[in-house]
Design a protein around this motif. Structure first.
Motif, PDB file in Angstrom:
ATOM      1  N   ILE A  67       1.149  -6.004  -6.910  1.00  0.00           N
ATOM      2  CA  ILE A  67       0.628  -7.150  -6.160  1.00  0.00           C
ATOM      3  C   ILE A  67       1.046  -7.083  -4.690  1.00  0.00           C
ATOM      4  N   PRO A  68       0.053  -7.112  -3.781  1.00  0.00           N
ATOM      5  CA  PRO A  68       0.376  -7.007  -2.354  1.00  0.00           C
ATOM      6  C   PRO A  68       0.904  -8.305  -1.770  1.00  0.00           C
ATOM      7  N   MET A  69       1.800  -8.195  -0.836  1.00  0.00           N
ATOM      8  CA  MET A  69       2.347  -9.317  -0.091  1.00  0.00           C
ATOM      9  C   MET A  69       2.834  -8.732   1.223  1.00  0.00           C
ATOM     10  N   LEU A  70       3.603  -9.492   1.983  1.00  0.00           N
ATOM     11  CA  LEU A  70       4.075  -8.944   3.249  1.00  0.00           C
ATOM     12  C   LEU A  70       5.385  -9.600   3.640  1.00  0.00           C
ATOM     13  N   LEU A 132       5.856  -6.104  -6.916  1.00  0.00           N
ATOM     14  CA  LEU A 132       5.363  -6.559  -5.618  1.00  0.00           C
ATOM     15  C   LEU A 132       5.501  -5.412  -4.627  1.00  0.00           C
TER      16      LEU A 132
END
Lengths: 444, 444
Positions: A67-70, A132
């Motif tokens: 899951i992408p996040m930043l 993540l």
């Protein structure tokens, strides 16, 4: 894109400061400009390739269920004091003091921060497994930055973190990452070999580095030549299947392949002599399983089905996105310039007009350009008033894998020329056939 | 995406530190987590919206002919000494010293660096006009960061720079930016009004700010109410046409609209009283023409057709990408949560399964999910074992504009329920009709 409207500042001279091919070619092709030691601006052409590589990484990570996040670039020193790494990390960590005299740092990696996010929000085994990841700029204050983007100070990296209830689950996450990395590199036209490696400051005794063989590599590597015959290819894989992922890991890591850090002459000697290889390699990624190192230090615990509170098992997984540009060029260039693999090329093909201003040539080039754009492709049309030789030299230097050349002589018999950058082979065909062929190459 | 596999840590409690709706809602909806004062991690839902906004900005900038690139976050102090801004910039500039004791800084803006790139590569009027832009993290060390991403310290911003031979050409670039900004904001579901503003530390006396009207805005604004009736809409525009761009500028800036910095009571008094409005606004962008301020200081000159060497005319143009999330939420929410405009919604619609585990409900939800994905859409399927009320509350909080509710009662008569988040209106229809309707809404 019309070259006359683009910003492509190619250099005629080879810059003196560049010691290796990729650095020289990235400067000459107008892809990067040094801003200060080890810190680069990505000029339009370089930026396009960077984005292509980033996009492949995103797609393959999400295909694997990650899951992408930043996370931000600047971090508070507090978290690093909790894990004990604030003092342990050497002068490569860029330490910063803000206006309120708080200790900050430019993140070289994110184990602490992601563990903090995890512990703030996840308390139950029901929310596991969880992986993540993010792709963000990082900084390592190298004492002697060199080789352009290959060993820069500010660099772009994908780092992902898995959180699992058990060691078994975490090793499945490890295997999932190995598979997704193999797929990612192959889509970029690279063969990157997983090699048993050393944990370094991240920690963990279960880790593989991915290395691209290249003369200019910083690591000495030792391997069984059978490993270079392996391809992941377009096989389908169910990332939820423990067996399938484990089988890929075994296939790709059962033969001898180690960096100098873990090399063992005695074990290597068991490889049949004719298959023993020594070479140099560029590291383009690394995966780690490090168990409960951070979760214990930082209190990232979950309750089990039985109500017990246990620290989660973690790993981290990195791909050097900006460094990959250098690695791809090291692996794919000739004396005339870069040769981009189709998966990462900044433009799908070049269009060279041999007689700019000739109405037939101009019309044919425009038709080509429009037809390719209509297929969703992104051609670079060299519409400058330049000699053919200069136009060809630019196209070769910037390395587009296909070039369509349009000239008055060919047009008289209704043909243009399609040239393969890698082989140099040319073929005459109608405008329509050239459009179709480019479409087939890119499956559009 | 299945919610059971996603990372959406919604909060039940309203966080005490959040003073305004957008900050509260972004925390509650699991979009961001504070890493340190004014610095945020973008959790998966927040990251998705950030990327949607970034993508709109990229598309509209490139439609206007502007060329994407990327400059680094850290800059050398040298360039800023050349322009004279190193000492002029106050404590909001984060100053850094690297391991070799060189003065660096975390870029708050990039006029110096882009001017350096320009002067290193461009020497002739033939290479003009040129507009380069990037979207990159920046840092301003605010003394009292607040309002979440609205006034953070590390923030994501698009900044673009035009280089032109004459003031006239540069003003066309200015107008082009104004048009592209109007289009960008409208695609995000925002009305942002260009208002005459003050140059501040960037400089220049020709500048407009774009303001979104909202009670929590930091600026007091004064305007002629006719301006809020203007829409750019879907009109076609030729960005190369000086006349067309100029006409848009005149249409959108000829009525009174100013921030408190430039407000003039005497001029305002000429607006008919019933159209005079005072309100608060959130700044979401600013465009500048500043002439030769940087090109003269830094020697960015080109030769003209007559062989003369002249400094180029420049402007810079910013959109606060991360801040826009806050602005959109301030402009579009209710007591139950966020209401995303369709252009920036993190998921195109939600699917709520009222009886998870019931084979008919599960099958219908999966069919819905697959059909929407096949159309290229991105639904969020709440497949958790939760009460209907909790599922509705989550969907309302995270603000997806459309929700499809699937329950055993409806399925008996072959219907599902389609609900509009903004109006709250629901409509029963067949599964197929719901799929078609969502497809129509997003034009796929």
């Amino acid at each position: 894109m019309r070259l006359s409207r683009y910003f492509l500042p190619v250099l005629k001279e080879t810059p003196a400061e560049a010691q290796i091919a990729s650095h020289r070619l990235m400067l000459r092709a107008g892809m990067i400009k040094q801003a200060s030691a080890g810190i680069y601006s990505w000029l339009p052409l370089g930026f396009k390739v960077l984005k292509k590589i980033e996009q492949i990484v995103h797609e393959e990570q999400q295909r694997a269920g990650h899951i992408p996040m930043l996370m931000p670039t600047l971090q508070s020193a507090e978290l690093w004091r909790e894990s004990g790494r604030y003092d342990a990390y050497g002068p490569e960590m860029l330490r910063i003091r803000d206006r309120h005299d708080r200790d900050m740092l430019y993140g070289p990696t994110n184990e602490e921060m992601i563990t903090d996010i995890f512990r703030s929000h996840v308390t139950s085994y029901k929310d596991l497994p969880l992986t993540l990841y993010h792709i963000q700029w990082k900084f390592r204050d190298e004492v002697r930055p060199r080789f352009g983007v290959m060993r820069g100070r500010e660099f772009y990296m994908k780092d992902g973190y898995n959180f699992d209830l058990t060691k078994e689950d975490a090793l499945h996450a490890y295997n999932r990452h190995l598979v997704s990395y193999l797929r990612s590199y192959e889509r970029m036209g690279l063969q990157a070999i997983p090699m048993r490696a050393d944990g370094g400051p991240i920690g963990g005794d279960y880790t593989h580095e991915f290395l691209v063989l290249a003369e200019t590599g910083e690591s000495e590597v030792f391997y069984d030549s059978e490993i270079t015959d392996l391809r992941f290819g377009d096989r389908e894989i169910d990332y939820d299947s423990v067996e399938q992922c484990q089988a890929v890991l075994e296939e790709f890591t059962s033969r001898y392949a180690r960096t100098d850090e873990t090399h063992d002459e005695a074990v290597f000697a068991e490889v049949p002599e004719e298959r023993r290889r020594t070479a140099r390699g560029i590291e383009v990624g690394q995966i780690f399983y490090f168990g409960t190192k951070y979760s214990e230090a930082m209190g990232a615990v979950v309750s089990t089905a039985e109500g017990e509170r246990v620290p989660v098992h973690m790993g981290s997984h990195g791909i050097g996105v900006s460094r990959l540009l250098g690695a791809i060029i090291e692996a794919s260039h000739d004396e005339n310039g870069i040769i981009w693999p189709e998966g990462v090329t900044p433009f799908h093909c070049g269009i060279v007009n041999l007689r700019q201003g000739d109405s037939d040539c101009d019309a044919a080039c425009e038709r080509l350009e429009q037809a390719l754009i209509a297929k969703g492709l992104d051609p670079l049309y060299d519409d400058r008033e330049e000699r053919a030789g200069a136009k060809f030299a630019t196209m070769d230097l910037i390395g587009l894998p296909w070039r369509i050349t349009v000239g008055p002589r060919g047009l008289k018999t209704g043909v243009v020329e399609l040239t393969n950058r890698r082989t140099g082979e040319s073929e005459e065909m109608s405008l329509e056939a050239a459009i179709d062929r480019i479409g087939q190459i890119y499956s559009v």
